[in-house]
Scaffold this motif. Structure first.
Motif, PDB file in Angstrom:
ATOM      1  N   HIS A 132       0.852  -1.191   0.000  1.00  0.00           N
ATOM      2  CA  HIS A 132       0.000   0.000   0.000  1.00  0.00           C
ATOM      3  C   HIS A 132       0.890   1.244   0.000  1.00  0.00           C
ATOM      4  N   TRP A 133       0.557   2.209  -0.866  1.00  0.00           N
ATOM      5  CA  TRP A 133       1.405   3.403  -0.976  1.00  0.00           C
ATOM      6  C   TRP A 133       1.589   4.109   0.367  1.00  0.00           C
ATOM      7  N   ALA A 134       0.572   4.050   1.237  1.00  0.00           N
ATOM      8  CA  ALA A 134       0.668   4.740   2.528  1.00  0.00           C
ATOM      9  C   ALA A 134       1.645   4.048   3.477  1.00  0.00           C
ATOM     10  N   ALA A 135       1.981   2.793   3.198  1.00  0.00           N
ATOM     11  CA  ALA A 135       2.874   2.034   4.081  1.00  0.00           C
ATOM     12  C   ALA A 135       4.274   1.884   3.501  1.00  0.00           C
ATOM     13  N   ALA A 136       4.510   2.472   2.334  1.00  0.00           N
ATOM     14  CA  ALA A 136       5.768   2.240   1.630  1.00  0.00           C
ATOM     15  C   ALA A 136       6.985   2.714   2.413  1.00  0.00           C
ATOM     16  N   GLN A 137       6.893   3.888   3.031  1.00  0.00           N
ATOM     17  CA  GLN A 137       8.050   4.408   3.751  1.00  0.00           C
ATOM     18  C   GLN A 137       8.365   3.563   4.986  1.00  0.00           C
ATOM     19  N   GLN A 138       7.330   3.151   5.697  1.00  0.00           N
ATOM     20  CA  GLN A 138       7.545   2.272   6.849  1.00  0.00           C
ATOM     21  C   GLN A 138       8.168   0.959   6.403  1.00  0.00           C
ATOM     22  N   PHE A 139       7.713   0.449   5.271  1.00  0.00           N
ATOM     23  CA  PHE A 139       8.268  -0.805   4.752  1.00  0.00           C
ATOM     24  C   PHE A 139       9.756  -0.637   4.455  1.00  0.00           C
ATOM     25  N   ARG A 140      10.126   0.483   3.837  1.00  0.00           N
ATOM     26  CA  ARG A 140      11.534   0.725   3.519  1.00  0.00           C
ATOM     27  C   ARG A 140      12.397   0.747   4.773  1.00  0.00           C
ATOM     28  N   GLN A 141      11.860   1.315   5.829  1.00  0.00           N
ATOM     29  CA  GLN A 141      12.619   1.393   7.068  1.00  0.00           C
ATOM     30  C   GLN A 141      12.810   0.017   7.698  1.00  0.00           C
ATOM     31  N   LEU A 142      11.773  -0.813   7.646  1.00  0.00           N
ATOM     32  CA  LEU A 142      11.847  -2.134   8.269  1.00  0.00           C
ATOM     33  C   LEU A 142      12.606  -3.143   7.423  1.00  0.00           C
ATOM     34  N   PHE A 143      12.500  -2.999   6.084  1.00  0.00           N
ATOM     35  CA  PHE A 143      13.103  -3.994   5.187  1.00  0.00           C
ATOM     36  C   PHE A 143      13.925  -3.290   4.111  1.00  0.00           C
ATOM     37  N   PRO A 144      15.074  -2.704   4.499  1.00  0.00           N
ATOM     38  CA  PRO A 144      15.886  -1.934   3.554  1.00  0.00           C
ATOM     39  C   PRO A 144      16.463  -2.758   2.409  1.00  0.00           C
ATOM     40  N   GLU A 145      16.484  -4.076   2.540  1.00  0.00           N
ATOM     41  CA  GLU A 145      17.056  -4.914   1.479  1.00  0.00           C
ATOM     42  C   GLU A 145      16.049  -5.218   0.376  1.00  0.00           C
ATOM     43  N   VAL A 146      14.798  -4.735   0.547  1.00  0.00           N
ATOM     44  CA  VAL A 146      13.755  -4.953  -0.461  1.00  0.00           C
ATOM     45  C   VAL A 146      13.549  -3.656  -1.237  1.00  0.00           C
ATOM     46  N   HIS A 147      13.376  -3.764  -2.540  1.00  0.00           N
ATOM     47  CA  HIS A 147      13.184  -2.598  -3.400  1.00  0.00           C
ATOM     48  C   HIS A 147      11.695  -2.310  -3.553  1.00  0.00           C
ATOM     49  N   VAL A 148      11.186  -1.336  -2.815  1.00  0.00           N
ATOM     50  CA  VAL A 148       9.759  -0.996  -2.859  1.00  0.00           C
ATOM     51  C   VAL A 148       9.477  -0.137  -4.087  1.00  0.00           C
ATOM     52  N   VAL A 149       8.465  -0.523  -4.851  1.00  0.00           N
ATOM     53  CA  VAL A 149       8.020   0.266  -6.002  1.00  0.00           C
ATOM     54  C   VAL A 149       6.586   0.704  -5.691  1.00  0.00           C
ATOM     55  N   ASP A 150       6.448   1.820  -4.963  1.00  0.00           N
ATOM     56  CA  ASP A 150       5.148   2.178  -4.426  1.00  0.00           C
ATOM     57  C   ASP A 150       4.173   2.703  -5.467  1.00  0.00           C
ATOM     58  N   ASP A 151       4.609   2.861  -6.733  1.00  0.00           N
ATOM     59  CA  ASP A 151       3.677   3.286  -7.770  1.00  0.00           C
ATOM     60  C   ASP A 151       3.035   2.103  -8.484  1.00  0.00           C
ATOM     61  N   LYS A 152       3.510   0.898  -8.244  1.00  0.00           N
ATOM     62  CA  LYS A 152       3.042  -0.261  -9.004  1.00  0.00           C
ATOM     63  C   LYS A 152       1.851  -0.955  -8.345  1.00  0.00           C
ATOM     64  N   ILE A 153       0.956  -1.459  -9.190  1.00  0.00           N
ATOM     65  CA  ILE A 153      -0.154  -2.280  -8.727  1.00  0.00           C
ATOM     66  C   ILE A 153       0.351  -3.655  -8.309  1.00  0.00           C
ATOM     67  N   MET A 154       1.357  -4.161  -9.028  1.00  0.00           N
ATOM     68  CA  MET A 154       1.856  -5.498  -8.688  1.00  0.00           C
ATOM     69  C   MET A 154       3.288  -5.672  -9.164  1.00  0.00           C
ATOM     70  N   THR A 155       3.964  -6.676  -8.596  1.00  0.00           N
ATOM     71  CA  THR A 155       5.289  -7.078  -9.062  1.00  0.00           C
ATOM     72  C   THR A 155       5.307  -8.594  -9.217  1.00  0.00           C
ATOM     73  N   HIS A 156       6.223  -9.067 -10.048  1.00  0.00           N
ATOM     74  CA  HIS A 156       6.393 -10.512 -10.262  1.00  0.00           C
ATOM     75  C   HIS A 156       7.864 -10.763 -10.510  1.00  0.00           C
ATOM     76  N   GLU A 157       8.488 -11.507  -9.636  1.00  0.00           N
ATOM     77  CA  GLU A 157       9.907 -11.794  -9.764  1.00  0.00           C
ATOM     78  C   GLU A 157      10.238 -13.103  -9.046  1.00  0.00           C
ATOM     79  N   ASP A 158      10.825 -14.036  -9.779  1.00  0.00           N
ATOM     80  CA  ASP A 158      11.273 -15.309  -9.200  1.00  0.00           C
ATOM     81  C   ASP A 158      10.170 -16.034  -8.421  1.00  0.00           C
TER      82      ASP A 158
END
Length: 328
Positions: free
Chosen positions: A133-159
């Motif tokens: 959720h775009w409103a939680a993106a910054q908190q997510f970045r702080q908790l999980f800095p090793e993950v690349h958050v793309v807060d503009d996307k509806i979805m991601t698919h990788e591996d």
């Protein structure tokens, strides 16, 4: 036939995510039956207890089976979990370990909205792109800095890992999974039946920029407030640095660290947010709004607005202010 494991975690979870996933996969089976095809999916609710209380006792979910009963699954669905993330991890540690094992045995894993926090706790998202959720993106970045958050996307698919953006965008990810495993025709049938926009890929038009102020840098906070109060001004960064008695390079470094944006990016996002509010509530034309928020170049304004919101100024105004008179 693909085995679908819809996780029912301990704690407060999104019932629409859980029930909606079960409904849509089951409906795909119903369509397949009408077409003379065998079932496409075996859909099960999976938990660690036989009864799981939700919403302070308002609902009780009875899983079809426990994780210990599922030796192998093909697709794991993680709903949004609204409990405190540390509490959710502690209460559902067995599920986290089970998800990791199933993934390493070949399963696909999909998280919805802030369920990405739970998925990230497995470590499987490290080094990968992730939507939440775009409103939680910054908190997510702080908790999980090793993950690349793309807060503009509806979805991601990788591996073999999928994530979706905020709230009901989980429906778009479900349609995507249906298309991947049952084909485009089935995905179109599902999208039409449930009235889901099949090709929507951005949550940018829905983002309300509020700035990232959950930090302790007082100089940066004061600069943020200055920008938000005087967004129409075109004060050079050197002058801003002098205003706050700080060197430019130091200020830029501190600002990026605290907010996740450069000073220029922050200015742009504040201006675009002001323009969005004007488009939503006034009858001003595009040029008037552009000047109001500090731009005098139509192309520059259009390019920045579309980059941040995902829509052109006219498209945004048409979408959110039907009564306004549109001036090209």
């Amino acid at each position: 036939m693909k085995h679908i494991s819809i996780i029912v975690p301990q704690g407060h979870s999104s019932i629409p995510n859980i029930d909606g996933s079960h409904h849509i996969f089951s409906e795909a089976n119903a369509f397949a039956a009408k077409m003379g095809m065998p079932p496409l999916f075996k859909v099960q609710l999976v938990g660690i207890n036989e009864k799981i209380i939700q919403r302070n006792g308002a609902y009780t979910i009875v899983p079809d089976c426990l994780i210990s009963d599922v030796v192998k699954t093909d697709i794991i669905i993680i709903p949004a979990i609204h409990s405190d993330i540390a509490s959710a991890i502690e209460a559902n540690f067995e599920i986290l370990e089970w998800i990791k094992k199933q993934y390493h045995d070949g399963a696909e894993v999909a998280s919805f909205c802030i369920g990405a926090f739970f998925l990230a706790a497995t470590g499987l998202l490290n080094g990968k792109k992730c939507a939440t959720h775009w409103a939680a993106a910054q908190q997510f970045r702080q908790l999980f800095p090793e993950v690349h958050v793309v807060d503009d996307k509806i979805m991601t698919h990788e591996d073999r890992i999928y994530t979706s953006g905020g709230a009901y965008s989980f429906l778009n990810l479900l349609v995507y999974l249906i298309e991947k495993h049952a084909g485009r025709e089935m995905a179109i049938m599902i999208s039409k039946t449930f009235m889901i926009d099949i090709d929507r890929n951005s949550q940018s038009p829905f983002i309300m920029f509020q700035g990232q102020k959950d930090h302790e840098d007082l100089v940066v906070k004061n600069l943020q407030e200055h920008i938000e109060t005087n967004f129409e001004d075109k004060t050079p960064i050197d002058e801003l640095a002098a205003l706050f008695a700080t060197g430019r390079r130091s200020l830029e470094r501190r600002f990026k660290k605290a907010t996740g944006n450069t000073i220029v990016e922050y200015m742009q996002r504040v201006r675009v947010e002001a323009a969005k509010r004007s488009f939503e509530t006034s009858r001003k034309n595009i040029s008037e709004v552009m000047f109001d928020v500090g731009y005098n170049d139509t192309k520059a304004f259009r390019d920045v607005f579309k980059k941040i919101s995902g829509l052109t100024p006219i498209e945004y105004r048409n979408k959110y202010n039907k009564e306004a008179v549109i001036f090209a």
